[in-house]
Design an enzyme around this catalytic site. Sequence first.
Site: not given
Ligand code: PRP
Ligand code: URA
Ligand code: MG
Length: 243
Positions: A136, A140, A234, A237
């Site tokens: 993500r 944005t 997150d 993280d």
């Molecule tokens: C997180 C999570 C999903 C996404 C969910 O990933 O693991 O993939 O956000 O959000 P959405 O439904 O609004 O798309 P992130 O982009 O934070 O990446 P990460 O796995 O590196 O933490």
């Molecule tokens: N990704 C995460 O890891 N947590 C949230 O709450 C939304 C997106």
């Molecule tokens: Mg993430």
Amino acid sequence: AASGYTPASRRDTRYDCVATEERKCSALRKKYPNLRVMNQTAQLRAMLTIIRDRETRKEEFVFYADRIIRLLIEEALNELPFTIKTVTTPTDLVYEGVGFSERICGVSVVRAGESMEKGLTAVCRGIRIGKILIQRDEETTEAVLFYCKLPRDINERFVLLLDPMLASGGSICKAISVLVDHGVALEKIIFVNLVAAPEGLQQVFSIYPKIKIVCAAIDEGLNEMKFIVPGIGDFGDRYFGTN
Ligand code: PRP
Ligand code: URA
Ligand code: MG
């Protein structure tokens, strides 16, 4: 006497919270026939409570997230097709049982989805695992595809799609579109998810009503940063220690 004994695990207080959670989930189960939510047992909720707590440190977070993920994957396997399978037992009798009837593979949405690979390989020995890197955009919140590597015969397999967080649904819809581009039938996609926001469920099922979603919890909604609330924070993280 034995009849007067009530195990601690059956005391009413524990079951009050379970009942509230069950009511919330049952309305959504009715709305989306392809949604499966794990039974909201006190044990599951206790583990979710630990990983939701912002004071929980990485080691404990990983330990309990792993335990929930393991249960979640077992639950997801219930969605696979079975056929009748007959075996002969050591007592020389025939037992009419069941056997898995389809080939499967995993696909993790990198990075947070990789946290679920260990649980998957623990119960499906030698399973092939593809990866789709979607992030993500933190400004944005739009989901962007960076990389994808999938088993060559993925169109002949059921796919367990792994991502612990379903927030707006942007990331998983992008991942599903990649699977569709590789010839995977929507009926063969099982999205294995830890925590879902109702907005994400609505988004995914409005575009892809034929996929299945198996999740451990459904939360209230999203905040202005599109984070799930109350949520876990997150997940990537916290699981990988990069917060
Ligand atoms: C997180 C999570 C999903 C996404 C969910 O990933 O693991 O993939 O956000 O959000 P959405 O439904 O609004 O798309 P992130 O982009 O934070 O990446 P990460 O796995 O590196 O933490
Ligand atoms: N990704 C995460 O890891 N947590 C949230 O709450 C939304 C997106
Ligand atoms: Mg993430």
